[in-house]
Design a protein around this motif. Structure first.
Motif, PDB file in Angstrom:
ATOM      1  N   GLU A  18      -7.916   0.877   6.874  1.00 34.60           N
ATOM      2  CA  GLU A  18      -8.410  -0.025   5.823  1.00 34.60           C
ATOM      3  C   GLU A  18      -7.908  -1.450   6.035  1.00 34.60           C
ATOM      4  O   GLU A  18      -8.580  -2.418   5.667  1.00 34.60           O
ATOM      5  CB  GLU A  18      -7.972   0.498   4.457  1.00 34.60           C
ATOM      6  CG  GLU A  18      -8.669   1.798   4.053  1.00 34.60           C
ATOM      7  CD  GLU A  18      -8.073   2.408   2.804  1.00 34.60           C
ATOM      8  OE1 GLU A  18      -7.061   1.852   2.295  1.00 34.60           O
ATOM      9  OE2 GLU A  18      -8.601   3.443   2.328  1.00 34.60           O
ATOM     10  N   LEU A  19      -6.702  -1.575   6.622  1.00 33.36           N
ATOM     11  CA  LEU A  19      -6.133  -2.906   6.881  1.00 33.36           C
ATOM     12  C   LEU A  19      -6.513  -3.417   8.266  1.00 33.36           C
ATOM     13  O   LEU A  19      -6.123  -4.535   8.637  1.00 33.36           O
ATOM     14  CB  LEU A  19      -4.608  -2.846   6.757  1.00 33.36           C
ATOM     15  CG  LEU A  19      -4.049  -2.571   5.359  1.00 33.36           C
ATOM     16  CD1 LEU A  19      -2.529  -2.400   5.413  1.00 33.36           C
ATOM     17  CD2 LEU A  19      -4.407  -3.690   4.392  1.00 33.36           C
ATOM     18  N   ASP A  20      -7.235  -2.582   9.028  1.00 32.60           N
ATOM     19  CA  ASP A  20      -7.661  -2.948  10.383  1.00 32.60           C
ATOM     20  C   ASP A  20      -6.470  -3.226  11.296  1.00 32.60           C
ATOM     21  O   ASP A  20      -6.427  -4.207  12.025  1.00 32.60           O
ATOM     22  CB  ASP A  20      -8.599  -4.176  10.346  1.00 32.60           C
ATOM     23  CG  ASP A  20      -9.334  -4.351  11.676  1.00 32.60           C
ATOM     24  OD1 ASP A  20      -9.496  -3.347  12.400  1.00 32.60           O
ATOM     25  OD2 ASP A  20      -9.715  -5.500  11.992  1.00 32.60           O
ATOM     26  N   THR A  76       0.818  -1.209   0.000  1.00 34.07           N
ATOM     27  CA  THR A  76       0.000   0.000   0.000  1.00 34.07           C
ATOM     28  C   THR A  76       0.854   1.261   0.000  1.00 34.07           C
ATOM     29  O   THR A  76       0.577   2.228  -0.718  1.00 34.07           O
ATOM     30  CB  THR A  76      -0.934   0.009   1.229  1.00 34.07           C
ATOM     31  OG1 THR A  76      -1.790  -1.139   1.179  1.00 34.07           O
ATOM     32  CG2 THR A  76      -1.773   1.274   1.271  1.00 34.07           C
ATOM     33  N   ARG A  96      -5.231   6.344   7.460  1.00 38.74           N
ATOM     34  CA  ARG A  96      -6.329   5.800   6.651  1.00 38.74           C
ATOM     35  C   ARG A  96      -5.970   4.419   6.100  1.00 38.74           C
ATOM     36  O   ARG A  96      -6.798   3.504   6.102  1.00 38.74           O
ATOM     37  CB  ARG A  96      -6.643   6.756   5.503  1.00 38.74           C
ATOM     38  CG  ARG A  96      -7.881   6.337   4.689  1.00 38.74           C
ATOM     39  CD  ARG A  96      -8.275   7.352   3.659  1.00 38.74           C
ATOM     40  NE  ARG A  96      -7.315   7.456   2.564  1.00 38.74           N
ATOM     41  CZ  ARG A  96      -6.445   8.442   2.416  1.00 38.74           C
ATOM     42  NH1 ARG A  96      -6.391   9.418   3.293  1.00 38.74           N
ATOM     43  NH2 ARG A  96      -5.612   8.462   1.387  1.00 38.74           N
ATOM     44  N   TYR A  97      -4.724   4.264   5.636  1.00 40.87           N
ATOM     45  CA  TYR A  97      -4.302   2.951   5.127  1.00 40.87           C
ATOM     46  C   TYR A  97      -4.388   1.895   6.235  1.00 40.87           C
ATOM     47  O   TYR A  97      -4.806   0.758   6.007  1.00 40.87           O
ATOM     48  CB  TYR A  97      -2.866   3.011   4.585  1.00 40.87           C
ATOM     49  CG  TYR A  97      -2.637   4.060   3.524  1.00 40.87           C
ATOM     50  CD1 TYR A  97      -3.645   4.433   2.641  1.00 40.87           C
ATOM     51  CD2 TYR A  97      -1.393   4.690   3.404  1.00 40.87           C
ATOM     52  CE1 TYR A  97      -3.428   5.400   1.673  1.00 40.87           C
ATOM     53  CE2 TYR A  97      -1.168   5.650   2.442  1.00 40.87           C
ATOM     54  CZ  TYR A  97      -2.185   6.012   1.586  1.00 40.87           C
ATOM     55  OH  TYR A  97      -1.960   6.968   0.637  1.00 40.87           O
TER      56      TYR A  97
END
Length: 608
Positions: free
Chosen positions: A539-541, A520, A535-536
């Motif tokens: 998104e990957l939790d 990413t 934010r990344y």
């Protein structure tokens, strides 16, 4: 931006030094009386019955120096929004160091002058002269690596901010309420123009001049308005749309060159860069080569006859300034650097060692421009001013000599971001073998029984690493007998987002998603702010920075192994433990992998 700043400041040091020497020669020559007479020549403006007049020295100190501080405001605004100061991890260490470089020199000075006639001069030894410091670093040369220059520049910016706060709070004369209200109204008008996005230069020039006059009459030093206006100037990173628009205009001009296309291309290219950066480019040469040397010429003319030197030798003011600059700055910056590193509050740019940091702390005791500026605000007695100025000259000279001596004894290290095949390696003979074998703590992509192991020392913000990323993905998809190991080697100076990105990758690793974050980050190299990274991670939790001290330690181990293995730039590859020197393209790396696999097969047959 930093490189341009270094070139301008360091190049102007000779002019500043020449102006200082000229002022000293003039004040101590047979025409010495004309020095003060000239700078006290009144120059004014008349509007009917109204008259506004200052002597030449005050036009320089209160007028031209406003532009100098305006430039500092521009630099602060840029660095906070787009530069070094936006990264709190890189900012923490130089910020605390700058704070230490203010408190300790002031304390040393007051220890010698508390209660005496010179007590008000405690602000004189707190400021660092960036131009002279960078000039000394230019003389030091390779012994001062670029990461240290970036560290000292960040420290100098914070130092300027602190010095300005000190001037505003402690060195402001009696206030005129009516003039202060007028200044506030004019400043509000400028803010309103900015909010309405009205960018007409004449409007800002007229309002700015009126604001300067009102501030001068209010009792607040007008140079502070320079800072405020500089901070208000709009700064932004070039948007994708503006870059594409500029590229299209340039493309049109190259295909059909004509005056209209040339004008349009120039306009769009200019608009892609913020007003802040354009103003810095225009004002920097004037500030460095005209304004600051003129200030030195107007203020550094100290009489150095036997009587003045005899008084200075026993004056607590002179001794306090010398001790504050030479000892206070060194101790304050060194302590202020050690504390945040000891408690994990921040990181340093690049691979600096303490010898280099101590050398930087010593040369930071060169106080000139702002120190002379504060002398004029702190003292009215010419005799006391002379003693303080002698202290500035002596303390700055000794600080430069001590710093140069420390650099002579320190070992320099650095890093570069460039295609490895273009790097000219230093005279030292770099290792060819991987110093730390691949172990269970490494991040590995590929089968455990792979015949070929590629170790990459990389930087998530390095464009060459970004270009290598899809090549390595293609290589691994084609060759099931190879695996990739990624180790961090962030080039902290030229890539301010590299360390936060590496920390985020390690944070994802704690959640078992290192390679997902790795991919990413490389896919989104242009978008690596803290908000982007958060934010990344969402998104990957995973958490981006769950254990910063532990993550920093993990990155540090990778960096240490990279330096021990001879890595000096990114990307650096090792194939089966041997440094790879070929091109960073799929064909070249595939050929090297095939050769390494063949050697592994041959060794396996011989062993059996």
């Amino acid at each position: 931006m930093l490189r341009a700043f270094f070139r301008t400041e360091a190049g102007s040091t000779s002019v500043l030094l020449g102006a200082t020497v000229l002022a000293l020669v003039w004040a101590n020559s047979a025409w010495g009386a004309s020095y003060e007479a000239f700078w006290h020549t009144p120059v004014g403006l008349s509007f009917g019955d109204a008259d506004f007049s200052l002597d030449l020295r005050h036009w320089v100190n209160d007028g031209l120096m406003t532009l100098f501080f305006f430039l500092i405001g521009l630099e602060i605004s840029y660095e906070v929004r787009l530069g070094q100061l936006r990264d709190r991890r890189l900012l923490a260490v130089p910020a605390v160091a700058a704070f230490g470089g203010l408190l300790v020199p002031a304390g040393v000075y007051l220890a010698l002058n508390a209660g005496g006639p010179g007590a008000g001069g405690w602000g004189v030894p707190i400021a660092t002269d960036t131009a002279f410091v960078l000039g000394v670093l230019a003389v030091v040369g390779a012994r001062c690596p670029e990461p240290l220059r970036a560290f000292l520049l960040t420290l100098a910016i914070v130092d300027d901010v602190l010095a300005i706060i000190v001037i505003a709070i402690f060195y402001t004369a009696e206030l005129s309420v009516s003039a202060l209200i007028t200044a506030a109204v004019l400043l509000a008008a400028i803010v309103m123009l900015r909010w309405l996005k009205i960018w007409r230069a004449p409007a800002y020039i007229v309002l700015g001049f009126g604001l300067w006059v009102a501030t001068l009459e209010s009792g607040v030093h007008p140079t502070l308005i320079g800072i405020a206006l500089g901070v208000l100037v709009f700064v932004y990173a070039p948007s994708e749309y503006k870059l594409l628009s500029a590229g299209e205009a340039v493309h049109e001009f190259t295909h059909e060159p004509n005056a209209r296309a040339a004008r349009e291309a120039a306009r769009r290219v200019q608009m892609a860069v913020s007003v802040n950066e354009r103003l810095q480019l225009r004002i920097h040469p004037w500030s460095s080569y005209v304004i600051v040397p003129l200030f030195a010429l107007a203020n550094a003319g100290v009489v150095l006859d036997s009587e003045a030197l005899r008084q200075a030798a026993t004056s607590p003011i002179t001794i306090g300034v010398v001790a504050g600059l030479l000892l206070g700055k060194f101790a304050g910056i060194a302590l202020g650097t050690w504390l945040p590193l000891r408690f994990g509050w921040g990181v340093l740019p690049g691979n600096l060692v303490w010898g280099q940091l101590l050398g930087g702390a010593a040369v930071s005791g060169i106080g000139f421009t702002v120190s002379l500026f504060i002398v004029d605000l702190a003292f009215d007695d010419p005799a006391i001013q002379s003693q303080a100025k002698i202290g500035i000259l002596v303390g700055s000279l000794l600080s430069a000599l001590v710093g140069w001596t420390i650099f002579r004894m320190a070992w320099d290290r650095g890093g570069v971001c460039a295609p490895p095949e273009t790097i000219i390696e230093p005279v030292e003979e770099l290792p060819e073998l991987l110093s730390v074998p691949v172990g269970p703590d490494d991040h590995v992509r590929g089968p455990d029984d792979a015949k070929v192991t590629i170790v990459e020392y990389g930087d998530f913000e390095c464009p060459y690493c970004g270009r290598l990323h899809p090549i390595m993905e293609e290589l691994l998809s084609r060759n099931s007998g190879a695996r990739l190991v990624f180790r961090h080697f962030p080039l902290r100076t030229i890539h301010p987002r590299a360390v936060p990105a590496a920390l985020a990758a390690e944070g994802a690793a704690l959640g078992g998603k290192f390679w997902e974050m790795h991919d990413t980050l490389f896919t989104n190299q242009r978008f690596l702010t803290d908000d982007d990274i958060a934010r990344y991670a969402a998104e990957l939790d995973v958490e981006p920075w769950p254990d910063v001290p532990g993550q920093l330690a993990r990155i540090g181990r990778d960096e240490e192994s990279g330096r021990a293995s001879g890595a000096r730039g990114t990307p650096t590859l090792f194939i089966n433990g041997v440094r790879y020197h070929g091109g960073m393209d799929l064909q070249s790396i595939s050929r090297a992998v095939a050769e390494a696999e063949a050697r592994a097969d041959a060794e396996s047959r011989e062993a059996s």
